[in-house]
Design a protein around this motif. Structure first.
Motif, PDB file in Angstrom:
ATOM      1  N   GLN A 122     -31.047  15.512   6.477  1.00  0.00           N
ATOM      2  CA  GLN A 122     -31.991  14.618   6.671  1.00  0.00           C
ATOM      3  C   GLN A 122     -32.408  13.800   5.918  1.00  0.00           C
ATOM      4  O   GLN A 122     -33.720  14.235   5.186  1.00  0.00           O
ATOM      5  CB  GLN A 122     -33.034  15.784   7.644  1.00  0.00           C
ATOM      6  CG  GLN A 122     -34.064  14.902   8.321  1.00  0.00           C
ATOM      7  CD  GLN A 122     -34.531  16.294   9.622  1.00  0.00           C
ATOM      8  OE1 GLN A 122     -34.397  16.458  10.079  1.00  0.00           O
ATOM      9  NE2 GLN A 122     -36.082  16.901   8.614  1.00  0.00           N
ATOM     10  N   GLU A 123     -31.725  12.533   5.078  1.00  0.00           N
ATOM     11  CA  GLU A 123     -32.309  11.873   4.120  1.00  0.00           C
ATOM     12  C   GLU A 123     -33.135  11.040   5.134  1.00  0.00           C
ATOM     13  O   GLU A 123     -33.193  10.591   6.250  1.00  0.00           O
ATOM     14  CB  GLU A 123     -31.214  10.877   4.351  1.00  0.00           C
ATOM     15  CG  GLU A 123     -31.630  10.214   2.916  1.00  0.00           C
ATOM     16  CD  GLU A 123     -30.299   8.854   2.704  1.00  0.00           C
ATOM     17  OE1 GLU A 123     -29.292   8.530   3.529  1.00  0.00           O
ATOM     18  OE2 GLU A 123     -30.786   8.221   1.954  1.00  0.00           O
ATOM     19  N   THR A 124     -34.215  10.544   4.664  1.00  0.00           N
ATOM     20  CA  THR A 124     -35.371  10.065   5.111  1.00  0.00           C
ATOM     21  C   THR A 124     -35.179   8.445   5.059  1.00  0.00           C
ATOM     22  O   THR A 124     -35.452   7.943   6.013  1.00  0.00           O
ATOM     23  CB  THR A 124     -36.703   9.993   3.890  1.00  0.00           C
ATOM     24  OG1 THR A 124     -37.199  11.242   3.516  1.00  0.00           O
ATOM     25  CG2 THR A 124     -37.625   8.849   4.552  1.00  0.00           C
ATOM     26  N   CYS A 125     -34.071   7.828   4.202  1.00  0.00           N
ATOM     27  CA  CYS A 125     -33.271   6.954   4.449  1.00  0.00           C
ATOM     28  C   CYS A 125     -32.607   6.074   5.979  1.00  0.00           C
ATOM     29  O   CYS A 125     -32.842   5.498   6.615  1.00  0.00           O
ATOM     30  CB  CYS A 125     -32.451   6.340   3.347  1.00  0.00           C
ATOM     31  SG  CYS A 125     -32.962   5.686   2.225  1.00  0.00           S
ATOM     32  N   VAL A 126     -31.913   7.637   6.278  1.00  0.00           N
ATOM     33  CA  VAL A 126     -31.527   7.542   7.788  1.00  0.00           C
ATOM     34  C   VAL A 126     -32.712   8.178   8.923  1.00  0.00           C
ATOM     35  O   VAL A 126     -32.411   6.944   9.658  1.00  0.00           O
ATOM     36  CB  VAL A 126     -30.719   9.138   7.887  1.00  0.00           C
ATOM     37  CG1 VAL A 126     -30.096   9.692   8.981  1.00  0.00           C
ATOM     38  CG2 VAL A 126     -29.328   8.614   6.995  1.00  0.00           C
ATOM     39  N   SER A 186     -36.482   6.810  -5.470  1.00  0.00           N
ATOM     40  CA  SER A 186     -35.027   6.783  -4.624  1.00  0.00           C
ATOM     41  C   SER A 186     -35.239   5.969  -3.814  1.00  0.00           C
ATOM     42  O   SER A 186     -36.505   5.150  -3.305  1.00  0.00           O
ATOM     43  CB  SER A 186     -35.247   8.134  -4.169  1.00  0.00           C
ATOM     44  OG  SER A 186     -35.815   8.314  -3.377  1.00  0.00           O
ATOM     45  N   CYS A 187     -33.727   5.917  -2.913  1.00  0.00           N
ATOM     46  CA  CYS A 187     -34.240   4.899  -2.181  1.00  0.00           C
ATOM     47  C   CYS A 187     -34.524   5.551  -0.571  1.00  0.00           C
ATOM     48  O   CYS A 187     -35.303   4.515  -0.255  1.00  0.00           O
ATOM     49  CB  CYS A 187     -32.672   5.021  -1.384  1.00  0.00           C
ATOM     50  SG  CYS A 187     -31.939   6.986  -1.329  1.00  0.00           S
ATOM     51  N   CYS A 188     -35.635   6.198  -0.875  1.00  0.00           N
ATOM     52  CA  CYS A 188     -35.664   6.602   0.092  1.00  0.00           C
ATOM     53  C   CYS A 188     -37.364   6.771   0.411  1.00  0.00           C
ATOM     54  O   CYS A 188     -38.011   6.453   1.034  1.00  0.00           O
ATOM     55  CB  CYS A 188     -35.963   8.936   0.592  1.00  0.00           C
ATOM     56  SG  CYS A 188     -34.405   8.762   0.772  1.00  0.00           S
ATOM     57  N   ASP A 189     -38.145   6.586  -1.381  1.00  0.00           N
ATOM     58  CA  ASP A 189     -39.458   6.939  -1.482  1.00  0.00           C
ATOM     59  C   ASP A 189     -39.394   4.430  -1.523  1.00  0.00           C
ATOM     60  O   ASP A 189     -40.774   4.581  -0.140  1.00  0.00           O
ATOM     61  CB  ASP A 189     -39.206   6.571  -2.736  1.00  0.00           C
ATOM     62  CG  ASP A 189     -40.849   7.162  -2.950  1.00  0.00           C
ATOM     63  OD1 ASP A 189     -42.024   7.720  -2.224  1.00  0.00           O
ATOM     64  OD2 ASP A 189     -41.614   7.199  -4.690  1.00  0.00           O
TER      65      ASP A 189
HETATM   66 ZN   LIG Z   1     -32.292   7.122   0.822  1.00  0.00          ZN
END
Ligand SMILES: [Zn+2]
Length: 630
Positions: free
Chosen positions: A327-331, A396-399
């Motif tokens: 469950q990536e946050t970017c997703v 990170s990308c998600c942050d």
């Molecule tokens: Zn990400």
């Protein structure tokens, strides 16, 4: 009167609205949003993000240049939301820095010339820089600054066309650049269409058409239409049409992979934007819609999240298992953006249902309790923790993507479109909008939803003219009733919009909604999980009420209502929702004592593990006792 181009622009980039037309969230969600804006968005060291563009670097094909554009996407509307001078100053300084780093060729990035527009994330980074410049330009009040940023964006897009267009200097196919069968680079389509909308320059529409061809017709390209129309599962699309020996290494996946969720959804989002500009693109819309429906059916879990190792993996039927990097946050963020676009295109409330589930669960779970950081991955069972540090950066990308996700909820909370007022989401809030006659409308909402099912909306509108109000009734809701000024307005059906017919609203009119809220059990492969309305429930080791992995005896059915959960008051700010449940736990039911049910505590999934301390452990899926005889 607004020009056609201006109207289209507002439709295509809905976040750039005046503060007077935005929703102001209160209560629990308001506190979480305020904390996130202050501690994550405002306090971002933006000079650290922009300095990455200052010189050609040894990038090792990394993606340092994606961070600034994502930050701009959220910081422009949030600066308007909180009226922060500090955030405004950071935005102005960063745009000035980014434009100063533009090379005479138009390039803005940090790859050495010989490595540009090739494998790696250079085009992907330019995509986000284009977006950032347009978000700034759209929000800027000063016409000179507006034009300067848009001009920089045009030069950057001209550079990409000159290098990678049909007659590009690099003599290279764009779908052979970047990663994931070209999906990362081809997703630049979205800002290219936005740029065409703003400039009406034919060269941008021509480049967009070229990109669509690359994304849909090339045998070893992304193939976003034919594979979708053939209904080939995403997890099985990798390698089709490629001439490489299959492998499991990153190099093979980078060249031949098509299961990377974030990049794929970004491409479909671009196709939907393109289909709004060009007639006869029903196949693009159909492919995007089929894809989104397949994501719901095969990939999305009960928390509204998806993916393992950032890729589709038919995860809906595997969500009870401990898959790596779940469950990536970017997703989660990109899925909510994709659903937002689908809601706009189709007006089908099922896409608001999806945003609601993802937002309350996977999204809020990824946001640290104090609002300062987003986790990269949020497993359905385990503990929460900081994300990775990318590309020698402390980020990170998600942050970077996280703050964009809250905008999906905020923007679609309340819309006034074609003189119809629509509430998609419910929370204590002040909601404002504008009718086509220029009159402002305003409603105050009081609700603890989804802690309970009661919503009260009070009109602060008067003498604005007549208009109808629509209320989204979530698909999970078995029954709902609506009252207007104390009189029944009728029963509402889950999965639809309930409409209060057009009327003249006056100050103090009251709309009340009562949603039935029940705990429902879900079964996947001899495991059980529980939801309450849109909320996934979890046990947390902090409650100290026994082994949270203990088996449950088989007394549940899929989609069955479970009566033995009772909402209880929370004892402080650590948990949003608490439930006391009396359940058939343990397998010693041959013993009279063991036959007795056990009282245990559940909380909402977003609150589970929110200390980000690995000694605190939570679980959402519980093993059911096995029995081969009966
Ligand atoms: Zn990400």
């Amino acid at each position: 009167m607004k020009s056609v181009a201006t109207v289209t622009f507002f439709l295509s980039l809905p976040f750039i609205v005046e503060a007077s037309e935005m929703v102001k969230l209160k209560g629990y969600l308001g506190e979480r949003l305020d904390a996130m804006i202050e501690k994550s968005v405002v306090r971002t060291d933006v000079d650290y993000l922009t300095v990455q563009f200052s010189a050609d670097a040894d990038t090792r094909q990394w993606w340092q240049t994606e961070f600034w554009g994502k930050w701009m996407h959220s910081s422009v509307p949030y600066a308007s939301y909180v009226r922060s001078p500090r955030l405004n100053a950071s935005i102005e300084r960063s745009v000035s820095d980014i434009i100063s780093y533009q090379r005479p060729s138009g390039y803005i990035g940090n790859y050495k010339d010989e490595a540009r527009c090739d494998r790696g994330w250079d085009v992907w980074g330019m995509k986000y820089t284009m977006m950032g410049l347009m978000f700034y330009s759209d929000g800027a009040k000063d016409p000179e600054k507006k034009e300067k940023a848009l001009d920089a964006c045009c030069k950057l897009c001209d550079y990409v066309i000159g290098e990678l267009g049909p007659n590009g200097r690099r003599k290279r196919n764009i779908w052979h650049t970047g990663s994931w069968s070209g999906m990362a680079s081809c997703s630049i389509l979205e800002p290219v269409v936005w740029l065409y909308r703003r400039t009406k320059e034919q060269k941008y529409l021509s480049f967009a058409s070229y990109l669509v061809k690359c994304m849909t017709e090339e045998p070893d390209g992304p193939r976003l239409v034919d594979l979708a129309l053939k209904k080939i599962p995403f997890a099985k699309r990798t390698g089709i049409g490629h001439n490489f020996t299959p492998g499991k290494d990153w190099d093979y996946l980078g060249k031949c992979g098509r299961a990377k969720a974030y990049e794929m959804m970004s491409c479909y989002q671009g196709l939907l934007e393109y289909a709004e500009e060009v007639k006869g693109c029903d196949n693009l819309r159909e492919a995007a819609l089929l894809t989104a429906k397949a994501i719901v059916k095969d990939e999305i879990n009960l928390a509204g999240g998806a993916t393992s190792l950032e890729q589709w993996h038919e995860g809906a039927k595997k969500q009870h298992l401990p898959y790596k990097h779940q469950q990536e946050t970017c997703v989660t963020t990109t899925w909510m953006r994709f659903c937002q676009k689908l809601l706009e295109v189709t007006d089908d409330p099922q896409w608001a249902d999806q945003i609601e589930r993802s937002f309350y669960n996977a999204y809020l779970a990824s946001l640290e309790a104090d609002g300062s950081e987003f986790a990269a991955y949020t497993p359905l069972t385990g503990s929460r923790y900081h994300g990775h540090h990318h590309c020698r950066m402390h980020a990170s990308c998600c942050d970077a993507n996280g703050p964009r996700g809250f905008l999906c909820f905020l923007y679609d909370f309340f819309r006034v479109k074609n003189d119809v007022a629509t509430f998609n989401f419910y929370s204590s809030a002040l909601a404002k909008g504008k009718l086509s006659n220029g009159k402002n409308v305003s409603f105050e909402m009081y609700s603890l939803y989804p802690r309970n099912g009661y919503v009260r909306i009070v009109s602060r509108t008067a003498l604005a003219g007549s208009f109808p109000m629509r209320l989204r009734i979530p698909a999970w809701c078995n029954s709902a009733t609506v009252k207007l000024n104390g009189v029944s307005a009728g029963a509402a059906k889950g999965g639809t919009y309930f409409t209060i017919p057009s009327r003249e609203w006056t100050h103090g009119d009251v709309v009340e909604i009562k949603f039935s809220m029940e705990v429902v059990s879900h079964i996947v492969d001899k495991h059980v999980a529980f939801t309450y309305g849109p909320i996934l429930l979890a046990r947390d080791s902090r409650f100290g009420d026994g082994d949270i992995a203990e088996v449950m005896r088989c007394e549940f059915e899929d989609k069955g209502i479970v009566k033995s959960f009772t909402p209880v008051r929370t004892t402080g700010d650590d948990f949003w929702m608490l439930f006391s449940a009396v359940l058939p736990l343990g397998s010693h039911d041959e013993n009279p004592e063991g036959q007795l049910p056990t009282a245990v505590t559940f909380c909402d999934y977003a609150s589970a593990g929110n200390t980000w301390n690995r000694k605190d452990y939570y679980r959402t899926w519980f093993p059911l006792e096995q029995n081969d005889l009966f």
